[in-house]
Design a protein around this motif. Structure first.
Motif, mmCIF file in Angstrom:
data_model
loop_
_atom_site.group_PDB
_atom_site.id
_atom_site.type_symbol
_atom_site.label_atom_id
_atom_site.label_comp_id
_atom_site.label_asym_id
_atom_site.label_seq_id
_atom_site.Cartn_x
_atom_site.Cartn_y
_atom_site.Cartn_z
ATOM 1 N N ARG A 141 0.839 -1.203 0.000
ATOM 2 C CA ARG A 141 0.000 0.000 0.000
ATOM 3 C C ARG A 141 0.865 1.240 0.000
ATOM 4 O O ARG A 141 1.983 1.228 0.514
ATOM 5 C CB ARG A 141 -0.905 0.032 1.233
ATOM 6 N N ILE A 142 0.341 2.314 -0.561
ATOM 7 C CA ILE A 142 0.996 3.619 -0.508
ATOM 8 C C ILE A 142 0.362 4.392 0.633
ATOM 9 O O ILE A 142 -0.854 4.583 0.664
ATOM 10 C CB ILE A 142 0.819 4.386 -1.833
ATOM 11 N N GLN A 143 1.182 4.800 1.576
ATOM 12 C CA GLN A 143 0.716 5.586 2.713
ATOM 13 C C GLN A 143 1.269 6.999 2.565
ATOM 14 O O GLN A 143 2.473 7.211 2.727
ATOM 15 C CB GLN A 143 1.199 4.963 4.019
ATOM 16 N N VAL A 144 0.412 7.943 2.232
ATOM 17 C CA VAL A 144 0.830 9.338 2.088
ATOM 18 C C VAL A 144 0.785 9.994 3.462
ATOM 19 O O VAL A 144 -0.241 9.999 4.135
ATOM 20 C CB VAL A 144 -0.071 10.096 1.096
ATOM 21 N N ASP A 145 1.942 10.518 3.876
ATOM 22 C CA ASP A 145 2.059 11.140 5.194
ATOM 23 C C ASP A 145 2.074 12.667 5.144
ATOM 24 O O ASP A 145 1.745 13.316 6.127
ATOM 25 C CB ASP A 145 3.351 10.684 5.890
ATOM 26 N N ALA A 146 2.503 13.229 4.006
ATOM 27 C CA ALA A 146 2.675 14.685 3.958
ATOM 28 C C ALA A 146 2.507 15.205 2.537
ATOM 29 O O ALA A 146 2.734 14.495 1.563
ATOM 30 C CB ALA A 146 4.062 15.059 4.479
ATOM 31 N N LEU A 147 2.139 16.450 2.457
ATOM 32 C CA LEU A 147 2.093 17.197 1.203
ATOM 33 C C LEU A 147 2.872 18.478 1.452
ATOM 34 O O LEU A 147 2.567 19.221 2.392
ATOM 35 C CB LEU A 147 0.651 17.515 0.811
ATOM 36 N N THR A 148 3.884 18.715 0.644
ATOM 37 C CA THR A 148 4.711 19.908 0.821
ATOM 38 C C THR A 148 4.833 20.654 -0.497
ATOM 39 O O THR A 148 4.786 20.057 -1.574
ATOM 40 C CB THR A 148 6.124 19.554 1.327
ATOM 41 N N ALA A 149 5.015 21.950 -0.400
ATOM 42 C CA ALA A 149 5.232 22.770 -1.591
ATOM 43 C C ALA A 149 6.643 22.539 -2.101
ATOM 44 O O ALA A 149 7.577 22.329 -1.331
ATOM 45 C CB ALA A 149 5.038 24.241 -1.256
ATOM 46 N N GLY A 150 6.784 22.532 -3.421
ATOM 47 C CA GLY A 150 8.097 22.403 -4.035
ATOM 48 C C GLY A 150 8.528 20.963 -4.214
ATOM 49 O O GLY A 150 7.760 20.039 -3.997
ATOM 50 N N PRO A 151 9.782 20.796 -4.603
ATOM 51 C CA PRO A 151 10.317 19.449 -4.784
ATOM 52 C C PRO A 151 10.439 18.738 -3.439
ATOM 53 O O PRO A 151 10.317 19.369 -2.382
ATOM 54 C CB PRO A 151 11.685 19.675 -5.433
ATOM 55 N N PRO A 152 10.680 17.421 -3.466
ATOM 56 C CA PRO A 152 10.750 16.676 -2.207
ATOM 57 C C PRO A 152 11.771 17.284 -1.246
ATOM 58 O O PRO A 152 12.894 17.591 -1.636
ATOM 59 C CB PRO A 152 11.202 15.278 -2.632
ATOM 60 N N PRO A 153 11.383 17.457 0.029
ATOM 61 C CA PRO A 153 12.303 18.040 1.007
ATOM 62 C C PRO A 153 13.425 17.080 1.398
ATOM 63 O O PRO A 153 14.486 17.512 1.827
ATOM 64 C CB PRO A 153 11.403 18.354 2.201
ATOM 65 N N ALA A 154 13.197 15.786 1.241
ATOM 66 C CA ALA A 154 14.217 14.771 1.562
ATOM 67 C C ALA A 154 14.235 13.749 0.431
ATOM 68 O O ALA A 154 13.239 13.568 -0.274
ATOM 69 C CB ALA A 154 13.890 14.095 2.880
ATOM 70 N N LYS A 155 15.347 13.096 0.261
ATOM 71 C CA LYS A 155 15.498 12.121 -0.816
ATOM 72 C C LYS A 155 14.863 10.791 -0.406
ATOM 73 O O LYS A 155 15.378 10.083 0.457
ATOM 74 C CB LYS A 155 16.976 11.926 -1.148
ATOM 75 N N ALA A 156 13.727 10.465 -1.004
ATOM 76 C CA ALA A 156 13.053 9.207 -0.735
ATOM 77 C C ALA A 156 13.759 8.078 -1.482
ATOM 78 O O ALA A 156 14.464 8.313 -2.473
ATOM 79 C CB ALA A 156 11.598 9.290 -1.172
#
Length: 115
Positions: A54-69
């Motif tokens: 399953r995909i669990q979405v934890d956050a929505l942030t403006a701009g590109p990803p804040p951390a490298k997933a």
């Protein structure tokens, strides 16, 4: 242009599809990795985890990803909706540059059966 709400609903549908999958597809999705999906035209990033199919979405942030997933996707909102809706094939979108997928080599091998 797709909205943030439509993109979130598409990710939820994708998660539901993965959870209902059988065989190799289910096995390929049954691992635990951080995940980000940058919706380029809206400049918003959904972050979370791919865990137990399953995909669990934890956050929505403006701009590109804040951390490298560990698994990183980038595409327009319309392309996300088309991919989940079955109107756009991943291989074609990836080959043409409409969708970007970045992950480690082992993860890419596991993900290939999903795509």
């Amino acid at each position: 242009m797709a909205t943030i709400q439509e993109c979130r609903e598409a990710l939820d549908r994708l998660s539901d599809n993965l959870a209902r999958a059988d065989g190799d597809v289910r096995g390929a999705a049954a691992f635990d990795r951080s995940l980000s999906c940058h919706v380029t035209d809206l400049d918003q990033t959904f972050s979370g985890r791919l865990r137990d199919g399953r995909i669990q979405v934890d956050a929505l942030t403006a701009g590109p990803p804040p951390a490298k997933a560990e698994i990183r996707l980038a595409m327009t909102g319309d392309d996300l909706l088309a991919l989940v809706g079955g109107e756009l094939k991943f291989a074609k979108a990836w080959a043409s540059g409409r969708v970007r997928l970045e992950a480690g080599f082992r993860d890419l091998l596991r993900l290939k059966s999903l795509l």
